[in-house]
Design a protein around this motif. Structure first.
Motif, PDB file in Angstrom:
ATOM      1  N   GLU A 176      27.818  -8.666 -74.334  1.00  0.00           N
ATOM      2  CA  GLU A 176      27.563  -9.298 -75.624  1.00  0.00           C
ATOM      3  C   GLU A 176      26.124  -9.799 -75.674  1.00  0.00           C
ATOM      4  N   GLY A 177      25.480  -9.575 -76.815  1.00  0.00           N
ATOM      5  CA  GLY A 177      24.092  -9.999 -76.988  1.00  0.00           C
ATOM      6  C   GLY A 177      23.077  -8.912 -76.679  1.00  0.00           C
ATOM      7  N   ASP A 178      23.488  -7.868 -75.939  1.00  0.00           N
ATOM      8  CA  ASP A 178      22.582  -6.751 -75.645  1.00  0.00           C
ATOM      9  C   ASP A 178      22.363  -5.908 -76.898  1.00  0.00           C
ATOM     10  N   TYR A 179      21.218  -5.251 -76.947  1.00  0.00           N
ATOM     11  CA  TYR A 179      20.943  -4.253 -77.977  1.00  0.00           C
ATOM     12  C   TYR A 179      21.185  -2.887 -77.364  1.00  0.00           C
ATOM     13  N   GLY A 218      28.922   6.748 -82.944  1.00  0.00           N
ATOM     14  CA  GLY A 218      29.956   5.849 -82.459  1.00  0.00           C
ATOM     15  C   GLY A 218      29.979   5.613 -80.968  1.00  0.00           C
ATOM     16  N   VAL A 219      28.936   6.065 -80.269  1.00  0.00           N
ATOM     17  CA  VAL A 219      28.853   5.876 -78.815  1.00  0.00           C
ATOM     18  C   VAL A 219      27.516   5.228 -78.475  1.00  0.00           C
ATOM     19  N   ALA A 220      27.563   4.108 -77.765  1.00  0.00           N
ATOM     20  CA  ALA A 220      26.338   3.482 -77.273  1.00  0.00           C
ATOM     21  C   ALA A 220      25.814   4.354 -76.134  1.00  0.00           C
ATOM     22  N   ILE A 221      24.564   4.796 -76.245  1.00  0.00           N
ATOM     23  CA  ILE A 221      24.033   5.731 -75.254  1.00  0.00           C
ATOM     24  C   ILE A 221      22.997   5.113 -74.318  1.00  0.00           C
ATOM     25  N   SER A 222      22.458   3.951 -74.701  1.00  0.00           N
ATOM     26  CA  SER A 222      21.534   3.249 -73.802  1.00  0.00           C
ATOM     27  C   SER A 222      21.324   1.823 -74.300  1.00  0.00           C
ATOM     28  N   ILE A 223      20.837   0.992 -73.394  1.00  0.00           N
ATOM     29  CA  ILE A 223      20.498  -0.391 -73.721  1.00  0.00           C
ATOM     30  C   ILE A 223      18.996  -0.436 -74.004  1.00  0.00           C
ATOM     31  N   VAL A 224      18.600  -1.158 -75.062  1.00  0.00           N
ATOM     32  CA  VAL A 224      17.187  -1.310 -75.402  1.00  0.00           C
ATOM     33  C   VAL A 224      16.883  -2.794 -75.561  1.00  0.00           C
ATOM     34  N   ASP A 225      15.596  -3.136 -75.504  1.00  0.00           N
ATOM     35  CA  ASP A 225      15.254  -4.550 -75.697  1.00  0.00           C
ATOM     36  C   ASP A 225      15.175  -4.878 -77.189  1.00  0.00           C
ATOM     37  N   GLU A 226      15.254  -6.157 -77.491  1.00  0.00           N
ATOM     38  CA  GLU A 226      15.283  -6.629 -78.880  1.00  0.00           C
ATOM     39  C   GLU A 226      14.041  -6.206 -79.650  1.00  0.00           C
ATOM     40  N   GLU A 227      12.895  -6.281 -79.022  1.00  0.00           N
ATOM     41  CA  GLU A 227      11.642  -5.925 -79.695  1.00  0.00           C
ATOM     42  C   GLU A 227      11.661  -4.455 -80.143  1.00  0.00           C
ATOM     43  N   GLU A 228      12.120  -3.576 -79.265  1.00  0.00           N
ATOM     44  CA  GLU A 228      12.195  -2.159 -79.609  1.00  0.00           C
ATOM     45  C   GLU A 228      13.191  -1.917 -80.748  1.00  0.00           C
ATOM     46  N   MET A 238      19.018  16.821 -87.705  1.00  0.00           N
ATOM     47  CA  MET A 238      18.385  15.926 -86.756  1.00  0.00           C
ATOM     48  C   MET A 238      19.397  14.875 -86.313  1.00  0.00           C
ATOM     49  N   CYS A 239      19.412  14.578 -85.047  1.00  0.00           N
ATOM     50  CA  CYS A 239      20.293  13.535 -84.512  1.00  0.00           C
ATOM     51  C   CYS A 239      19.513  12.228 -84.447  1.00  0.00           C
ATOM     52  N   LEU A 240      20.195  11.147 -84.763  1.00  0.00           N
ATOM     53  CA  LEU A 240      19.537   9.858 -84.808  1.00  0.00           C
ATOM     54  C   LEU A 240      20.413   8.807 -84.143  1.00  0.00           C
ATOM     55  N   ALA A 241      19.841   8.064 -83.230  1.00  0.00           N
ATOM     56  CA  ALA A 241      20.527   6.926 -82.627  1.00  0.00           C
ATOM     57  C   ALA A 241      19.930   5.668 -83.222  1.00  0.00           C
ATOM     58  N   ILE A 242      20.781   4.743 -83.603  1.00  0.00           N
ATOM     59  CA  ILE A 242      20.355   3.518 -84.273  1.00  0.00           C
ATOM     60  C   ILE A 242      20.576   2.329 -83.340  1.00  0.00           C
ATOM     61  N   PRO A 243      19.597   1.417 -83.218  1.00  0.00           N
ATOM     62  CA  PRO A 243      19.804   0.245 -82.371  1.00  0.00           C
ATOM     63  C   PRO A 243      20.658  -0.800 -83.081  1.00  0.00           C
ATOM     64  N   GLY A 244      21.495  -1.459 -82.308  1.00  0.00           N
ATOM     65  CA  GLY A 244      22.322  -2.538 -82.841  1.00  0.00           C
ATOM     66  C   GLY A 244      22.607  -3.563 -81.759  1.00  0.00           C
ATOM     67  N   LYS A 245      23.024  -4.744 -82.181  1.00  0.00           N
ATOM     68  CA  LYS A 245      23.298  -5.845 -81.252  1.00  0.00           C
ATOM     69  C   LYS A 245      24.803  -5.979 -81.053  1.00  0.00           C
ATOM     70  N   ILE A 246      25.224  -6.035 -79.799  1.00  0.00           N
ATOM     71  CA  ILE A 246      26.648  -6.183 -79.486  1.00  0.00           C
ATOM     72  C   ILE A 246      27.083  -7.597 -79.835  1.00  0.00           C
ATOM     73  N   LYS A 247      28.049  -7.695 -80.753  1.00  0.00           N
ATOM     74  CA  LYS A 247      28.577  -8.993 -81.185  1.00  0.00           C
ATOM     75  C   LYS A 247      29.825  -9.387 -80.400  1.00  0.00           C
ATOM     76  N   SER A 248      30.663  -8.408 -80.048  1.00  0.00           N
ATOM     77  CA  SER A 248      31.866  -8.687 -79.266  1.00  0.00           C
ATOM     78  C   SER A 248      32.304  -7.409 -78.572  1.00  0.00           C
ATOM     79  N   ILE A 249      33.096  -7.593 -77.509  1.00  0.00           N
ATOM     80  CA  ILE A 249      33.598  -6.467 -76.724  1.00  0.00           C
ATOM     81  C   ILE A 249      35.089  -6.652 -76.518  1.00  0.00           C
ATOM     82  N   GLU A 250      35.814  -5.556 -76.634  1.00  0.00           N
ATOM     83  CA  GLU A 250      37.254  -5.594 -76.359  1.00  0.00           C
ATOM     84  C   GLU A 250      37.678  -4.273 -75.730  1.00  0.00           C
ATOM     85  N   TYR A 251      38.819  -4.321 -75.055  1.00  0.00           N
ATOM     86  CA  TYR A 251      39.392  -3.115 -74.466  1.00  0.00           C
ATOM     87  C   TYR A 251      40.491  -2.615 -75.379  1.00  0.00           C
ATOM     88  N   GLN A 252      40.514  -1.301 -75.604  1.00  0.00           N
ATOM     89  CA  GLN A 252      41.525  -0.692 -76.461  1.00  0.00           C
ATOM     90  C   GLN A 252      42.264   0.388 -75.678  1.00  0.00           C
TER      91      GLN A 252
END
Length: 91
Positions: free
Chosen positions: A44-47, A53-63, A1-15
């Protein structure tokens, strides 16, 4: 089973000479890096939902909080923490 986990973006950088936009994403007390290539509008601040290892969508904090509560309830959050390569920085 594949599972995506929600998380909050703390910082962003270019590599890789600015070619890859990466974020440090907090999942409860766990912080991991995730690519933002699929969600270029994320800031930053978005969920975001992160899968392998890949963000696949933006979700709201409540979700995001509902998902974390469910994972805690069924005991999967601890298993995810133990089985992943994590950086245990505080939020």
């Amino acid at each position: 089973m594949c599972l995506a986990i929600p998380g909050k973006i703390k910082s962003i950088e270019y590599q890789y000479d600015g070619l890859v936009r990466m974020a440090r994403v907090a999942f409860g007390g766990i912080v991991k890096e995730a690519s933002l290539d699929m969600v270029p509008q994320a800031k930053e601040g978005d969920y975001v939902l992160v899968h392998v290892g890949v963000a696949i969508s933006i979700v709201d904090e409540e979700e995001a909080e509902k998902t974390f509560a469910y994972l805690r309830e069924i005991g999967e959050l601890d298993e995810l923490t133990e089985s992943s390569q994590i950086d245990r920085h505080a939020l």
